[in-house]
Write a protein that holds these residues in place. Structure first.
Motif: not given
Ligand code: FES
Ligand code: FES
Length: 171
Positions: A69-87
């Protein structure tokens, strides 16, 4: 645990800034699941082979069980929950639905995130390039054919039905 044993990390996860105290040894996969409740990122092995934990880290598909987790500090993470948009589903999600690219679904979040990373780098992959791109993810159910068809379908849709992927989707 006292606070001296933790460090602060700041991450943009699915577009939202998250600030958390974590143990320095905490894996990104556990951070996402246990700290943020994003349990779509799965853990399917303890040997960094299955790819079920794949997320995008600053746009690159990575196995989150191989990153602290500390290696991802100040970076952007996208998980599967962030793939779709509402609707609306992401084209990769829609293609997995349409082409039956899953059975139990355990591997699916990691496969889809790997596919998204692949299509960002190569928007019109051939069937062979899709197979190579998915080399790092293991599915125990589908036999891969429908997964490859789904990725090809997504590529064709995202490219406006152009390129070799449109043909690959129907192979
Ligand atoms: S949990 Fe299997 S590769 Fe990460
Ligand atoms: S759909 Fe079951 S492991 Fe891939």
């Amino acid at each position: 645990m006292n606070n001296q044993d933790t460090v602060q990390v700041t991450m943009t996860v699915n577009g939202r800034t998250r600030v958390e105290q974590v143990e320095p040894r905490l894996l990104l996969a556990h951070f996402l699941r246990d700290h943020l409740g994003l349990t779509g990122t799965h853990i399917g092995c303890d040997t960094s082979q299955c790819g079920a934990c794949t997320v995008l880290l600053d746009g690159q598909a990575v196995k989150s069980c191989t990153v602290l987790a500390v290696q991802a500090d100040h970076q952007a993470v996208t998980t599967v929950e962030g793939l779709g948009q509402r609707g609306g589903l992401h084209p990769v999600q829609q293609a997995f639905w349409d082409k039956h690219g899953l059975q139990c679904g355990f591997c699916t979040p990691g496969v889809m995130m790997t596919a998204v990373g692949l299509l960002q780098q190569n928007p019109t992959p051939t069937s062979e390039e899709i197979r190579e791109g998915l080399d790092g993810v293991i599915c125990r159910c589908t036999g891969y054919e429908t997964i490859v068809r789904a990725v090809a379908e997504a590529a064709a849709v995202m490219a406006g039905e152009a390129g070799p992927s449109a043909a690959a989707a129907n192979e």
